[in-house]
Design an enzyme around this catalytic site. Structure first.
Site: not given
Length: 338
Positions: A127, A231
């Site tokens: 994505l 992240h």
């Protein structure tokens, strides 16, 4: 809003390549490599054209398109069954407890064990939303459209689904986890290993990675501190997954140590709570805000819509969404509340 989700086409290559160059590394499913992306699009086209509604080693690439400009604004992927072409490796984080009677002490050691426990799962991944479009709920539209696609083609997917989140990457594009563990065995930095994996697969992991468990206490603090962390740009994606019913089960990515989330497919909220309706008319001016989808395989479309469900189960939909989906009175849609 003029955005619609549709299946990928070979002509999307240039747009995907341009977006891949914006990922900043560590994004294995969207490598900045034109031949690899072209192969993905070919594989996706074959999956959308496959006649048999059965599980297989298929990849479905979805595209977010702005219909006013024709520009590609984002992409997402669904792997029907991982671990079929090459092993799907993960590290499982576990604990070994040992007791010494002589010292009258108990020791608990945290360990990373190389596994293929997720083999056979479906996977949602890849994505990416173009930076200029990161507003208005488009990321959520991309993410949730994958679940409606799975629901509309349920026989092509298994019982469980996973999602890998990118781990912590430093400012130089390196991975503290890779540098502290796998990099010592491979003689290549994270960027090199990640790029090689994106193009050639991860068989080299099986060839070179030590098979015995790794004690995390033997890793540098820089590597230990990022195990299982997403992240910073992936924290919102992790929350979206948790809202859908995904959970972190102690498995991490072998490259960057990012968390792997998993769920039973039929318990995913956007699948479980979705409903079907036939359209009575195309003139809804009030109702509930939903994510709506229609179409089979290459005809699949999804977008945000306003739907008014009547007492008999039939529904009306706003004209803008009807145009995006290409539906008319009498057609069927699936929808789930935003």
């Amino acid at each position: 809003m003029s955005f619609v989700i549709r299946p990928s086409r070979p002509s999307d290559l240039d747009s995907l390549y341009d977006m891949a160059k914006l990922t900043g590394g560590g994004f294995t499913n969207l490598p900045a490599d034109r031949p690899s992306l072209a192969a993905k699009l070919e594989r996706s086209a074959a999956a959308f054209a496959k006649a048999e509604d059965v599980e297989g080693d298929d990849l479905y690439v979805l595209i977010l398109e702005d219909t006013l400009t024709g520009k590609v604004a984002g992409t997402a992927q669904i792997f029907a069954k991982v671990g079929q072409h090459w092993p799907f490796y993960s590290y499982r984080l576990g604990t070994l407890t040992q007791t010494s009677q002589e010292l009258n002490r108990t020791f608990r050691a945290e360990m990373l064990t190389l596994t293929t426990d997720y083999e056979g799962y479906s996977e949602v991944g890849g994505l990416f939303l173009h930076p200029r479009e990161r507003a208005g709920g488009l990321g959520l539209l991309l993410a949730r459209s994958r679940y409606l696609f799975i629901r509309q083609h349920r026989a092509r997917f298994g019982k469980r689904v996973l999602a890998e989140l990118r781990g912590v990457i430093d400012e130089a594009g390196g991975s503290p986890f890779w540098d502290g563990l796998a990099g010592k065995f491979f003689g290549m930095n994270f960027q090199e290993a990640d790029a090689f994996n994106a193009v050639h697969g991860n068989q080299f992991i099986a060839d070179l990675m030590p098979k015995h468990p790794i004690y995390t206490a033997m890793l540098p603090e820089s590597a230990r501190s990022v195990i299982g962390l997403p992240h910073p740009s992936g924290r919102a994606a992790m929350r979206m997954l948790e809202n859908e019913g995904f959970r972190y089960e102690g498995y991490v990515d072998i490259f960057d140590g990012g968390p792997t989330m998993a769920a039973s497919i039929d318990d995913i909220r956007s699948i479980r709570d979705a409903a079907d309706a036939n359209l009575r008319s195309i003139d809804a001016e009030e109702g509930i805000n939903v994510l709506a989808a229609t179409g089979h395989l290459a005809d699949f479309r999804a977008c945000y819509a306003q739907v008014d469900v009547e007492a008999d189960g039939r529904a009306t939909i706003d004209r803008r969404a009807a145009d995006l989906l290409g539906v008319a009175a009498g057609d069927a849609i699936a929808f789930v509340a935003r």
